[in-house]
Every structure is written in structure tokens, then in C-alpha cells.
Design a protein around this motif. Structure first.
Motif, PDB file in Angstrom:
ATOM      1  N   ARG A   1       7.324  51.049  77.609  1.00  0.00           N
ATOM      2  CA  ARG A   1       8.476  50.102  77.710  1.00  0.00           C
ATOM      3  C   ARG A   1       9.553  50.645  78.929  1.00  0.00           C
ATOM      4  N   ASP A   2       9.590  52.642  79.099  1.00  0.00           N
ATOM      5  CA  ASP A   2      10.542  53.268  79.147  1.00  0.00           C
ATOM      6  C   ASP A   2      10.005  53.570  80.828  1.00  0.00           C
ATOM      7  N   ILE A   3       9.143  52.745  81.348  1.00  0.00           N
ATOM      8  CA  ILE A   3       8.443  53.058  82.912  1.00  0.00           C
ATOM      9  C   ILE A   3       8.577  52.367  83.549  1.00  0.00           C
ATOM     10  N   TYR A   4      10.184  51.953  83.542  1.00  0.00           N
ATOM     11  CA  TYR A   4      10.701  50.981  84.938  1.00  0.00           C
ATOM     12  C   TYR A   4      11.151  51.514  86.034  1.00  0.00           C
ATOM     13  N   PHE A   5      10.831  50.745  86.944  1.00  0.00           N
ATOM     14  CA  PHE A   5      11.016  50.977  88.433  1.00  0.00           C
ATOM     15  C   PHE A   5      12.541  49.542  88.757  1.00  0.00           C
ATOM     16  N   GLY A   6      13.668  50.725  88.599  1.00  0.00           N
ATOM     17  CA  GLY A   6      15.531  49.748  88.897  1.00  0.00           C
ATOM     18  C   GLY A   6      15.428  49.358  87.188  1.00  0.00           C
ATOM     19  N   LYS A   7      15.972  48.186  87.380  1.00  0.00           N
ATOM     20  CA  LYS A   7      16.297  47.420  85.902  1.00  0.00           C
ATOM     21  C   LYS A   7      15.577  47.481  84.475  1.00  0.00           C
ATOM     22  N   GLU A   8      16.134  47.839  83.114  1.00  0.00           N
ATOM     23  CA  GLU A   8      15.484  47.800  83.043  1.00  0.00           C
ATOM     24  C   GLU A   8      15.156  46.420  81.852  1.00  0.00           C
ATOM     25  N   PRO A   9      13.509  46.424  81.329  1.00  0.00           N
ATOM     26  CA  PRO A   9      12.585  44.889  80.724  1.00  0.00           C
ATOM     27  C   PRO A   9      13.382  44.386  80.251  1.00  0.00           C
ATOM     28  N   PRO A  10      13.363  43.003  79.725  1.00  0.00           N
ATOM     29  CA  PRO A  10      14.591  42.244  78.549  1.00  0.00           C
ATOM     30  C   PRO A  10      14.144  42.950  77.277  1.00  0.00           C
TER      31      PRO A  10
END
Length: 476
Positions: free
Chosen positions: A289-298
Motif C-alpha cells: 500500500r505504501d508503494i504508490y507513484f503519485g496520489k495515494e491509493p483508495p
């Protein structure tokens, strides 16, 4: 074998228990091909049940082509019944021929390991980590002489409760959390506690390969649910739940493994409503969950659950400290007691030293800031992989987080030959077929961009593309 012994095996229906008993003896080779089986009358007397009960078991075995009938003679073992039962048409799947297909690939030593969805160790703040190892021994001088509780270290569970409240908008007490040695142990616990032979389990297609192996080992009947870049067809999911009454639906809705897809927020709440309606547990596996590129996931699906129909697995192994192998399982207290009991049969809890190191390391201000650097580094590596593959004409959806590209190759490339040639050249990847509950998707592969450094990525991908062109008849 008496009737009271039957009551201790997996199934609740007597004829299904007898089915299991006969099939298991066949599978072990105690009854050979074409050997005559005990008569209906004999087994009915042995089990202390009505003859019709045994007859129903034999009919099910006959329908599943495990036995055949000779007129006026009886039932005989069908040749081939002791072979591995990977067929999706058979509701009983042997635990004794179980294999972990992904594990086999990971055991291959290779220079270019595109098969490992793990963080490059050089991206971790290793010197900083070693400082925390020393700090833990100062704070807990007796830590090596102490077991954790089975459910997990209280201090860590309390910290995770606060973390989930702040980060993911759901509220837990420490009694609703269990610490496990990685997400795979959590999946295994869930399967052992909740699944009996012939229970229906929904799995995404494709999905995390070890989950297929774990649920097959338990004898589950697996129904695949297609996952798309836009999520699920929830109308289809509802129809399947209504028809098959599944025990659970295992899903990985955020930066999905292997596809990288993320299920949109509007689907998550409806999925919980559907699960509640049809009494189906949702197993939400959330390892990156912490590995996002840009905005945070739902927000996690778990955050929408108020009735206890979602079991949430949060792993930190892949990107915090794989050597610690820390994950947590969150669920309603009525289920938790069964998971704690099952875990107590296999160990006395995750290693206390690992839990204490993770507690002080992960929640430190420096590590939380380091996560921002990890996201940038992995986004760069994803871009490198996409750049190197842009010359191929292969197809994929660019993920907004996670560790993998899910790629469709031309059907003209023979997958078995490509995998074999790549291993000869010290390259590994994950064939799509082992991520598929139906064992199809033979033109797909999973490539992980997280484990290799930037130069290794470029070199390895050039070699992979070159090998694919040698094997492709049209040279593309």
C-alpha cells in the motif's frame, strides 16, 4: 472405521466424508487401478451408516471418474485416479501432491531476477537499520530469552492500531490484530481455519500464485473472478456469489499482484455490501500500500466493513525489512480466537526480536520519510523497464504503484522455451500460467522491477528481449 471417527474429518455430510475416505486411500495407492473396492454393504457396516449414504459417495466418485462400475460385480478403481488432481473439474484436490510453483522459480539462482517482487536491499537504510537492532537490545536486554505471545507483541499491536487509524481510517483494538511471519503465513492460517474440502473459494484471475497453491491444498473448489484495469465486474461477482455460495473471496485490490491494477473506491464499498448479502468473507491482502507513484491509493476495503465480513492482511515484508518478515492480520474478535488457536499449533508467535526491531524501526520518523525516497526510486525503475520494453510491441497497463509489470507477449513466442532459455542466461521471470487458477494465460509474464538496480534492469531486459526475438518466428 467407526462413525464417531467420521465426525472428526473435514466435511459435515456423511456421504462426503466417506467420499474423502475412499478417495484418500485410492490416492495413497492403498487401492490400485482396476482393484475392486469394498461393497456398499461392507462399508455401511464399517461406518455404521445407511447403505444409501455409501451409495451416494460411490456415485460421486463415479461422476468424478475416480471409480467405475461393473454390472453385478461392484465398484473398481479408475486408472489414473492417483495422479495429481490439478483439474478444476474435480472438487477434491490432493494435499499430498501440492507444489509451490513460485517457490520453485525463486530457488533458481540468477543474475537478473525479474521474478522477485521484493525491494533491492541497497534501497534500504541498512546502517540506520543496524542502529535500531542495537537500540532494541538496549531497551529489551532479555529479548532473546523471551517468547512473544502467540497473538503478537502487545506494544507492536497497539502501535499498529494507531497507525491504521491515522493512515487508513479504520479503528481496531489490539485484540483484533494478529502478528504473523509474513502475509503467506496469514493466508495459510485463514485457509486452515476456514476452508474444508469442496468449499467454494473465489480467487482473482490472475492472482498471487502461492494463494492458489494454499487453497488447492485445502481441497477448495476454486472459482476465478476476472480482474481488469478498471476493477471487477461486480454484477458478475454477485451472480457467482448467489450461485456458488462461496466461503470466501481472496483478493488483492491495491497494486494487485501480478497485474498492478487498483480497484477503484466506488467498487470497494459495493463489494462489502455484496459480501454481506451472500455471507461471503472477503480476504483483503494488502502487501504494498505504501508503494504508490503519485496520489495515494483508495482506502482499504476493510475500512468500509462494519459487520466483520472482511479479513485484512497487511504485510510490511516486501519494502520495510524482508528479513524481519512482519505482517498483521485484522479481523472481527469472533474469528480471531480461531486464528490464534491455529497459530499456537505451529509456533509460539512471530519471533519477538523481529517484532521489537520492526516496532522501533518502522515507526521512526526517519523510516517514514525514507518511504518517500523508496517511492521515487521504484517509480524510476518502473519507467526504465517500460522504456526498455517499448521497442517490443508487447502490451501492459502501466501501474500506479507496486512492484510489477503484467505483460502480454505475442502468442508466437513459446513460453516454455523462453523461460528455459532465460534461465540458461541467468534470467528469471514469472510465467502467467502459474498466476492463473485455470493454469492458462500462457502468453502473459510478470516482470518485477523492484529487485534489480537500474543498470541491471537495462542489461537484463535487453537480454530478455533479444532471447524472445530469437524464439519468435516473425522476429518481433
Amino acid at each position: 472405521m467407526k462413525r464417531e471417527i467420521l465426525s472428526n474429518v473435514h466435511s459435515d455430510k456423511l456421504f462426503e466424508q466417506i467420499y474423502d475416505y475412499i478417495l484418500e486411500r485410492i490416492r495413497r495407492g492403498e487401492w490400485k487401478a482396476h482393484e475392486k473396492l469394498p461393497s456398499v454393504r461392507t462399508l455401511a457396516m464399517e461406518f455404521g451408516v445407511h447403505r444409501l449414504t455409501v451409495f451416494k459417495a460411490y456415485q460421486l466418485l463415479k461422476n468424478n471418474q475416480k471409480v467405475y462400475v461393473k454390472d453385478k460385480s461392484g465398484y473398481y478403481v479408475q486408472p489414473g485416479s492417483i495422479l495429481p488432481m490439478d483439474s478444476q473439474h474435480d472438487p477434491i484436490i490432493s494435499a499430498y501432491v501440492h507444489e509451490s510453483h513460485l517457490s520453485e522459480i525463486h530457488q533458481v539462482q540468477a543474475t537478473y531476477q525479474f521474478s522477485k517482487a521484493l525491494l533491492d536491499p541497497n534501497l534500504l537504510p541498512n546502517l540506520y537499520f543496524s542502529e535500531y537492532v542495537k537500540k532494541v537490545f538496549d531497551l529489551y536486554p532479555k529479548v532473546l530469552g523471551t517468547y512473544s505471545t502467540t497473538q503478537g507483541d502487545q506494544e507492536l499491536r497497539e502501535a499498529l492500531c494507531r497507525y491504521f487509524t491515522n493512515q487508513d481510517n479504520f479503528y481496531l483494538t489490539m485484540d483484533e490484530l494478529l502478528i504473523t511471519s509474513g502475509s503467506q503465513e496469514a493466508i495459510d492460517l485463514i485457509a486452515r481455519v476456514l476452508i474444508k474440502p469442496r468449499d467454494t473459494v473465489l480467487l482473482e484471475r490472475p492472482t498471487y500464485s502461492p494463494a492458489i497453491d494454499v487453497f488447492r491444498r485445502q481441497g477448495a473448489k476454486i472459482i476465478p473472478i476476472e480482474i481488469h484495469p478498471s476493477g471487477y465486474d461486480l454484477d458478475e461477482v454477485e451472480i457467482i456469489m448467489q450461485k456458488y455460495k462461496p466461503r470466501l473471496f481472496y483478493l488483492n485490490p491495491t497494486f494487485h499482484n501480478p497485474t498492478g491494477y487498483t480497484v477503484p473506491a466506488e467498487q470497494r464499498k459495493r463489494l462489502v455490501d455484496i459480501a454481506h448479502k451472500y455471507q461471503c468473507l472477503l480476504i483483503e491482502d494488502d502487501p504494498c500500500r505504501d508503494i504508490y507513484f503519485g496520489k495515494e491509493p483508495p482506502l482499504p476495503i476493510f475500512s468500509y466493513d462494519t459487520e466483520g465480513y472482511v479479513i485484512y492482511i497487511r504485510s510490511f515484508s516486501k519494502y520495510v525489512a524482508p528479513g524481519l518478515s512482519i505482517a498483521s492480520l485484522a479481523c472481527h474478535p469472533s474469528l480471531m480466537k480461531f486464528f490464534v488457536s491455529a497459530k499456537s499449533l505451529s509456533d509460539s508467535g512471530a519471533p519477538l526480536l523481529n517484532q521489537k526491531i520492526f516496532l522501533h524501526y518502522f515507526f521512526s520518523e526517519r523510516m517514514q520519510k525514507h518511504l518517500e525516497k523508496l517511492r521515487i526510486a521504484l517509480a524510476v525503475r518502473k519507467d526504465i523497464m517500460e522504456e526498455e520494453l517499448s521497442v517490443t510491441g508487447w502490451k501492459w497497463s502501466s501501474p500506479t504503484g507496486g512492484f510489477n509489470l503484467w505483460i502480454m507477449l505475442p502468442e508466437s513466442i513459446p513460453m516454455e522455451s523462453l523461460l528455459s532459455k532465460c534461465m540458461e542466461q541467468s534470467i528469471t521471470f514469472v510465467p502467467g500460467s502459474i498466476c492463473d487458477p485455470l493454469r492458462e494465460l500462457k502468453s502473459w509474464i510478470r516482470l518485477s522491477y523492484s529487485y534489480l538496480n537500474e543498470q541491471q534492469l537495462r542489461d537484463g531486459l535487453k537480454r530478455l528481449v533479444s532471447l524472445s526475438r530469437l524464439l519468435c518466428p516473425d522476429g518481433n
